[in-house]
Design an enzyme around this catalytic site. Sequence first.
Site, PDB file in Angstrom:
ATOM      1  N   HIS A 122       0.875  -1.180   0.000  1.00 59.68           N
ATOM      2  CA  HIS A 122       0.000   0.000   0.000  1.00 59.68           C
ATOM      3  C   HIS A 122       0.911   1.228   0.000  1.00 59.68           C
ATOM      4  CE1 HIS A 122      -2.781   2.974   1.738  1.00 59.68           C
ATOM      5  NE2 HIS A 122      -3.771   2.157   1.471  1.00 59.68           N
ATOM      6  N   ASP A 202       3.222  -4.351   8.150  1.00 61.97           N
ATOM      7  CA  ASP A 202       1.960  -3.642   7.954  1.00 61.97           C
ATOM      8  C   ASP A 202       0.835  -4.662   8.154  1.00 61.97           C
ATOM      9  OD1 ASP A 202      -0.344  -2.524   7.019  1.00 61.97           O
ATOM     10  OD2 ASP A 202       0.455  -1.893   5.081  1.00 61.97           O
ATOM     11  N   GLN A 205      -4.306  -5.137   6.944  1.00 64.79           N
ATOM     12  CA  GLN A 205      -5.263  -6.060   6.329  1.00 64.79           C
ATOM     13  C   GLN A 205      -5.194  -7.464   6.916  1.00 64.79           C
ATOM     14  OE1 GLN A 205      -7.602  -5.103   4.346  1.00 64.79           O
ATOM     15  NE2 GLN A 205      -6.891  -3.111   3.609  1.00 64.79           N
ATOM     16  N   LYS A 228     -10.454  -0.729  10.182  1.00 62.30           N
ATOM     17  CA  LYS A 228     -10.578  -1.890   9.296  1.00 62.30           C
ATOM     18  C   LYS A 228     -10.908  -3.147  10.097  1.00 62.30           C
ATOM     19  CE  LYS A 228      -7.295  -0.131   5.868  1.00 62.30           C
ATOM     20  NZ  LYS A 228      -8.176   0.431   4.839  1.00 62.30           N
ATOM     21  N   CYS A 372      -4.623   2.265  -3.792  1.00 58.64           N
ATOM     22  CA  CYS A 372      -3.373   2.754  -3.187  1.00 58.64           C
ATOM     23  C   CYS A 372      -2.205   1.816  -3.456  1.00 58.64           C
ATOM     24  CB  CYS A 372      -3.529   2.991  -1.686  1.00 58.64           C
ATOM     25  SG  CYS A 372      -4.573   4.397  -1.306  1.00 58.64           S
TER      26      CYS A 372
END
Lengths: 415, 119
Positions: A122, A202, A205, A228, A372
């Site tokens: 991203h 990261d 997600q 999220k 993104c």
Amino acid sequence: MYDPHQIKKNFPILDQEIHPGKPLVYLDSAATSQKPKKVIEVMAHYYLNDNANVHRGVHVLSDRATETWEQAKNTVAKFVGAEKDELIFTRNTTEAINGIAYGWGDHHLSKGDIIVTTLMEHHANLVVWQELCQRTGAKLEIVGLKDEAELDLEAFTKAIKQPGVKLVAFAQVSNALGTVNPVEKMVSLVSKHASQAKIVLDAAQSLPHMPVNFHDLDVDFLAFSGHKMLGPMGIGGLVVKKDLLVSSEMRPWFFGGGMIQEVGEQQASYSDDLTDLFTAGTPDVASAIGLAEACKFLTNLGMENVMKHDFSLVAYAFKQLSGIKGLKVVGPRPKEFNRLGSVAFVHNQVHAHDLAQILDSEGVAVRSGHHCTMPLHKACGWQATTRASFNVYSTKEDIDALVKAFDKVNKIFKL
Amino acid sequence: MDIYQEALVAEAQDPQNSGLLTNPDINHHETNASCGDEVTVTLKLDKNKVIEVGWEGHGCVVSQASMSVLSEKLKGATVAEIAKWQKQDLLPFFGMEEISAGREKCFMMGLRATQKALG
């Protein structure tokens, strides 16, 4: 027994007609998830009953607010497998990754150093490093993919073997491809070939879809967004290994009230309490409470169950969408939890925006564009993709509705 | 209102003035950062008037149909007139009074590109 239909009842927003006669089918959870009623209620309760500024008052309300905030921080830290002091609340993943760049990168990188990241990141996990390289003179190295789907582990190994690698940053789950990266393997490769390098994960997600434990993964930094994972917008977190905080290798990047020990006219000394040190200014207490409630909600469902449910949706969507004429699902073919959260696709005749808008006219909310991940789209030759993404409340019927809505696409474009 | 009317889809599928001019006075390329759509506009001018238009683009039907209609409207218009055009000057061609916020950039890409090219 995991029943998404029962779980859905906790999300009042999903029970509405978005166009006359067209019930909402929300398949844009990777952009932001919906929030359980309880999350919204605890936030309202806080403002209706307990609101005061934290830490700097001696009155009852301030005590109550402080205690609630500390408890929330504890709950969220525990959910990600970290100690309370290791969690720094931020606004979102992007702010967390910027925090690493300003609080660690600026103090430790210089010309000749290398940051390794991947093509599937991203922009939050890419542009921040581009800027850090500009400031410090370090070089950015991007590792490519295999079959437009999975990380090229050979290229990754080659990249981290170079002398001067100081930082390795990658996502646990790709927001555009759904790919689940082999984090354990990548961490062990880094510790073998670039033991001096820090690792940034990261988890924006991954946290909503699978069990994630900071200590078990043994990364140095982990970034995530609350919104999220069923929490409110405006809160997320940066988790940092405690020894980096205690040794001051990672420093505060926001300064001002709340994080100081003593302030003179020309200089200040800073708090030795790690939570205070990284909480400059008034924190978003209500959002922290909301996020903690979201963590409790997910814990009650069980993250193993959540992951199994999510994978079954990804596999089902992949199969059903692959049967639509002209449609190609991008990313890995689902197999043994190698893919979570979303399925993005390209149509050989209809542009992603047109698809998304026609699907919307049938009540189906999906996202179109580059999500993104412009370098990824460019490298794979996709002008734009359309993405359907899931969360705990998503059902196979939602995917059936998505597939059915393609009848309208075919009708409009006479396919 | 449903923007996917037959007129719009048909316009995009069989666009007017498609293809770049060989010796244009102006050649301008524009992309829409939010979706990756792109358009190249080529123009021939006689003093301050557009006399020939050719264009190429890749994108959604909204951007392509809008550019197609615009390309025909450009012929004979002066640079000063074109600079003043807004979405209201194009919407009636599709029987529309408004365009949703999410699609305005698509709809306006061709006009913005042309105005930049002449600006």
